[in-house]
Design a protein around this motif. Structure first.
Motif, PDB file in Angstrom:
ATOM      1  N   ASP A 132       0.841  -1.208   0.000  1.00 37.38           N
ATOM      2  CA  ASP A 132       0.000   0.000   0.000  1.00 37.38           C
ATOM      3  C   ASP A 132       0.870   1.250   0.000  1.00 37.38           C
ATOM      4  N   TRP A 133       1.929   1.234   0.799  1.00 34.89           N
ATOM      5  CA  TRP A 133       2.891   2.347   0.844  1.00 34.89           C
ATOM      6  C   TRP A 133       3.450   2.630  -0.549  1.00 34.89           C
ATOM      7  N   LEU A 134       3.789   1.571  -1.271  1.00 29.79           N
ATOM      8  CA  LEU A 134       4.384   1.722  -2.594  1.00 29.79           C
ATOM      9  C   LEU A 134       3.367   2.190  -3.633  1.00 29.79           C
ATOM     10  N   LEU A 135       2.171   1.623  -3.613  1.00 32.03           N
ATOM     11  CA  LEU A 135       1.158   2.000  -4.599  1.00 32.03           C
ATOM     12  C   LEU A 135       0.737   3.458  -4.449  1.00 32.03           C
ATOM     13  N   ARG A 136       0.676   3.930  -3.212  1.00 31.69           N
ATOM     14  CA  ARG A 136       0.358   5.349  -2.991  1.00 31.69           C
ATOM     15  C   ARG A 136       1.449   6.238  -3.598  1.00 31.69           C
ATOM     16  N   LEU A 137       2.682   5.800  -3.448  1.00 35.22           N
ATOM     17  CA  LEU A 137       3.797   6.549  -4.037  1.00 35.22           C
ATOM     18  C   LEU A 137       3.689   6.607  -5.550  1.00 35.22           C
ATOM     19  N   PHE A 138       3.402   5.466  -6.161  1.00 35.32           N
ATOM     20  CA  PHE A 138       3.251   5.436  -7.618  1.00 35.32           C
ATOM     21  C   PHE A 138       2.160   6.421  -8.053  1.00 35.32           C
ATOM     22  N   GLU A 139       1.063   6.449  -7.298  1.00 36.27           N
ATOM     23  CA  GLU A 139      -0.038   7.359  -7.651  1.00 36.27           C
ATOM     24  C   GLU A 139       0.406   8.821  -7.573  1.00 36.27           C
ATOM     25  N   ILE A 140       1.142   9.164  -6.526  1.00 38.86           N
ATOM     26  CA  ILE A 140       1.633  10.537  -6.392  1.00 38.86           C
ATOM     27  C   ILE A 140       2.520  10.915  -7.571  1.00 38.86           C
ATOM     28  N   VAL A 141       3.421  10.024  -7.927  1.00 39.86           N
ATOM     29  CA  VAL A 141       4.340  10.282  -9.040  1.00 39.86           C
ATOM     30  C   VAL A 141       3.570  10.465 -10.344  1.00 39.86           C
ATOM     31  N   ASP A 142       2.642   9.571 -10.625  1.00 39.53           N
ATOM     32  CA  ASP A 142       1.928   9.617 -11.894  1.00 39.53           C
ATOM     33  C   ASP A 142       0.936  10.775 -11.968  1.00 39.53           C
ATOM     34  N   LYS A 143       0.355  11.132 -10.829  1.00 38.09           N
ATOM     35  CA  LYS A 143      -0.675  12.177 -10.831  1.00 38.09           C
ATOM     36  C   LYS A 143      -0.078  13.585 -10.825  1.00 38.09           C
ATOM     37  N   TYR A 144       1.053  13.772 -10.125  1.00 30.66           N
ATOM     38  CA  TYR A 144       1.590  15.122  -9.924  1.00 30.66           C
ATOM     39  C   TYR A 144       2.953  15.356 -10.584  1.00 30.66           C
ATOM     40  N   GLN A 145       3.594  14.302 -11.053  1.00 31.90           N
ATOM     41  CA  GLN A 145       4.896  14.386 -11.717  1.00 31.90           C
ATOM     42  C   GLN A 145       5.896  15.282 -10.958  1.00 31.90           C
ATOM     43  N   PRO A 146       6.099  15.017  -9.670  1.00 27.25           N
ATOM     44  CA  PRO A 146       7.073  15.820  -8.910  1.00 27.25           C
ATOM     45  C   PRO A 146       8.482  15.580  -9.415  1.00 27.25           C
ATOM     46  N   GLN A 147       9.298  16.616  -9.355  1.00 27.09           N
ATOM     47  CA  GLN A 147      10.707  16.456  -9.750  1.00 27.09           C
ATOM     48  C   GLN A 147      11.610  16.213  -8.547  1.00 27.09           C
ATOM     49  N   LEU A 148      11.002  16.107  -7.379  1.00 26.54           N
ATOM     50  CA  LEU A 148      11.742  15.740  -6.169  1.00 26.54           C
ATOM     51  C   LEU A 148      10.800  14.965  -5.263  1.00 26.54           C
ATOM     52  N   VAL A 149      11.280  13.871  -4.717  1.00 21.57           N
ATOM     53  CA  VAL A 149      10.554  13.113  -3.697  1.00 21.57           C
ATOM     54  C   VAL A 149      11.457  12.994  -2.474  1.00 21.57           C
ATOM     55  N   TYR A 150      10.972  13.530  -1.381  1.00 24.08           N
ATOM     56  CA  TYR A 150      11.722  13.551  -0.113  1.00 24.08           C
ATOM     57  C   TYR A 150      11.168  12.462   0.799  1.00 24.08           C
ATOM     58  N   PHE A 151      12.057  11.652   1.361  1.00 21.30           N
ATOM     59  CA  PHE A 151      11.673  10.657   2.364  1.00 21.30           C
ATOM     60  C   PHE A 151      12.229  11.051   3.723  1.00 21.30           C
ATOM     61  N   ASP A 152      11.395  10.910   4.725  1.00 25.03           N
ATOM     62  CA  ASP A 152      11.851  11.072   6.096  1.00 25.03           C
ATOM     63  C   ASP A 152      12.547   9.772   6.523  1.00 25.03           C
ATOM     64  N   TRP A 153      12.942   9.703   7.771  1.00 21.18           N
ATOM     65  CA  TRP A 153      13.592   8.506   8.291  1.00 21.18           C
ATOM     66  C   TRP A 153      12.602   7.338   8.349  1.00 21.18           C
ATOM     67  N   TRP A 154      13.072   6.212   8.763  1.00 23.48           N
ATOM     68  CA  TRP A 154      12.404   4.918   8.961  1.00 23.48           C
ATOM     69  C   TRP A 154      12.336   4.084   7.700  1.00 23.48           C
ATOM     70  N   ILE A 155      12.570   4.670   6.525  1.00 22.75           N
ATOM     71  CA  ILE A 155      12.670   3.830   5.326  1.00 22.75           C
ATOM     72  C   ILE A 155      13.964   3.021   5.337  1.00 22.75           C
ATOM     73  N   GLU A 156      14.854   3.312   6.304  1.00 22.53           N
ATOM     74  CA  GLU A 156      16.088   2.520   6.419  1.00 22.53           C
ATOM     75  C   GLU A 156      15.831   1.164   7.073  1.00 22.53           C
ATOM     76  N   GLN A 157      14.588   0.937   7.542  1.00 22.99           N
ATOM     77  CA  GLN A 157      14.255  -0.363   8.112  1.00 22.99           C
ATOM     78  C   GLN A 157      14.364  -1.455   7.041  1.00 22.99           C
ATOM     79  N   PRO A 158      14.879  -2.634   7.395  1.00 22.79           N
ATOM     80  CA  PRO A 158      15.162  -3.677   6.397  1.00 22.79           C
ATOM     81  C   PRO A 158      13.969  -4.040   5.511  1.00 22.79           C
ATOM     82  N   ALA A 159      12.770  -4.003   6.071  1.00 18.83           N
ATOM     83  CA  ALA A 159      11.593  -4.432   5.302  1.00 18.83           C
ATOM     84  C   ALA A 159      11.330  -3.546   4.088  1.00 18.83           C
ATOM     85  N   PHE A 160      11.789  -2.305   4.125  1.00 21.14           N
ATOM     86  CA  PHE A 160      11.517  -1.373   3.028  1.00 21.14           C
ATOM     87  C   PHE A 160      12.435  -1.564   1.821  1.00 21.14           C
ATOM     88  N   GLU A 161      13.577  -2.237   2.015  1.00 22.71           N
ATOM     89  CA  GLU A 161      14.592  -2.237   0.960  1.00 22.71           C
ATOM     90  C   GLU A 161      14.080  -2.694  -0.412  1.00 22.71           C
TER      91      GLU A 161
END
Length: 468
Positions: A201-230
């Motif tokens: 769900d986390w990933l699909l929401r991201l895809f939607e943001i990218v496709d809908k708004y075409q941002p030229q920068l995506v900023y991630f906060d911490w916690w994506i360094e957790q092993p499950a996200f890799e």
């Protein structure tokens, strides 16, 4: 999970993603605006973490909530949403202010840890287009930013939502109510890794943001360094970079800590910075206020000079500054923040030549003031008249004097004839603010530069040094 990887040069492997190149627009921009705007601006207490801390028994937010709004079972975080109306939100006013501040890119938070999406999200009812303002805040702002010839990006903090409301499961609160699980859930302990359902769900929401708004920068906060996200990060990076390839635009991903290999994105240092020139481009993010990223009452706002010092120091070390503002719930930007932004813009109108499009010199600077290094090391630093920071643009060297000297001359020791840092003969020296040449003398002691007694000089000032 159904999605199609866009065709392009990138595969979802770190080996492939290491071929990423940081775009020139980003290296030239130097200064961006970060925006924490969300439901947490309604209580305007503590910080943008009110949504979590209001459920932490014994915390100031917990006690404030009980006293002000009553029991958590009867009035929970969800009950702030109808009060979040954004009735004065004008994206064009925001974009105009950010442009006047001298920013070149704008990065609003599309979704914070609280799980309330500020965009038109098809995966949830808990979003600004369906509740609260009933407006696509991100979409409207994207258009206004681009109409003002600024670059648009987004920040996505949903990773922490896995555990953000867990404290509310420990007592009788609305977090336990199954009717609101789609807002508060999963509400798991932070010690537990997120499951496949959450990550997809986390990933699909991201895809939607990218496709809908075409941002030229995506900023991630911490916690994506957790092993499950890799594995999911690798998929997103490849998806986004291949989409950018389709668009014909350069894009940036910001990350923290050791979440991804350094070559694959742009490293970000929160409320801190690096201590020297780094050969790989990087970024600092910090807030215009000291206590919170989102709006709270009685916050303390930094003076423009402090932020300009930070910007100059960061740029001299091959980095960008992403400066956060926290709008009020009604959509207005606090007056102290506006004042600071406009003063930064006034300085950049004069000295931006030494900032935008510049690159580091052989050394970042000289002088006794270093400042703290690393994440969350930020503190008030007063620069002296012995502190210089250097940038270059083509054959031009800029020496930025950080503070007003006691005498009508200064010495730049790094430009001594005894050193080999600057090997050309110096033909002339100008002060950008005065738009004119000033007297100088170069010796083994350094470059001695005369400063005319002009009251209007707004420090830091920039010496433009031309050789032959």
């Amino acid at each position: 999970m159904k999605y199609k990887m866009p065709e392009g040069p990138f595969e979802p492997t770190w080996e492939s993603l290491k071929n990423y190149k940081i775009p020139e627009w980003y290296k030239d921009a130097k200064f961006g605006i970060f925006i924490h705007y969300g439901v947490y601006a309604v209580p305007a207490f503590g910080s943008e973490w009110y949504s979590r801390n209001m459920y932490v028994e014994g915390s100031p937010e917990y006690e404030h909530h009980l006293k002000t709004y009553g029991e958590h079972k009867k009035f929970g975080y969800k009950d702030f949403i109808p009060l979040f109306k954004a009735e004065k939100f004008d994206p064009y006013e925001w974009a105009d202010l950010f442009k006047k501040a001298g920013a070149k890119y704008v990065v609003p938070v599309a979704e914070h840890h609280d799980g309330f999406a500020m965009y038109d999200c098809s995966f949830t009812r808990w979003c600004a287009s369906k509740m609260g303002p009933k407006r696509d805040i991100i979409g409207e702002l994207a258009k206004a930013v681009r109409d003002n010839f600024l670059t648009f990006g987004v920040s996505y903090h949903r990773a922490e939502h896995w555990w953000f409301f867990h404290e509310g499961m420990k007592f009788d609160s609305d977090v336990r109510d199954k009717e609101y699980f789609d807002l508060y859930g999963p509400a798991q302990p932070e010690s537990m890794q997120p499951n496949e359902e959450f990550l997809e769900d986390w990933l699909l929401r991201l895809f939607e943001i990218v496709d809908k708004y075409q941002p030229q920068l995506v900023y991630f906060d911490w916690w994506i360094e957790q092993p499950a996200f890799e594995p999911y990060l690798k998929k997103f990076f490849a998806y986004y970079y291949n989409r950018a390839h389709e668009w014909g635009k350069g894009v940036v991903i910001n990350y923290k800590l050791n979440a991804v290999p350094r070559e694959c994105a742009v490293f970000d240092v929160e409320r801190g910075k690096l201590g020297d020139i780094d050969p790989i481009y990087w970024q600092t993010d910090t807030s215009i206020s000291r206590l919170s990223w989102g709006y709270i009452e009685n916050d303390i706002y930094k003076p423009a000079k402090e932020i300009i010092w930070e910007l100059v120091d960061i740029v001299s070390k091959n980095g960008n500054l992403l400066l956060n503002v926290g709008p009020k719930a009604d959509g207005t930007i606090p007056e102290p923040a506006q004042k600071t932004l406009l003063e930064i813009g006034e300085w950049l109108l004069i000295n931006g030549e030494a900032i935008y499009g510049s690159r580091p010199w052989r050394i970042y600077g000289e002088g006794p003031t270093k400042g703290n290094v690393g994440s969350f090391s930020e503190k008030e630093v007063i620069y002296t008249d012995k502190d210089f920071r250097f940038t270059t643009k083509g054959d031009i060297l800029y020496a930025i004097l950080m503070n007003k000297p006691e005498k009508d001359e200064v010495i730049i020791k790094s430009l001594s004839t005894d050193l080999t840092l600057y090997q050309k003969e110096i033909a002339k020296v100008e002060i950008l603010e005065l738009k004119g040449e000033v007297g100088f003398e170069r010796s083994e002691e350094g470059l001695k530069v005369k400063i005319p007694k002009v009251e209007k000089l707004n420090y830091p000032i920039t010496f433009k040094i031309l050789g032959r």
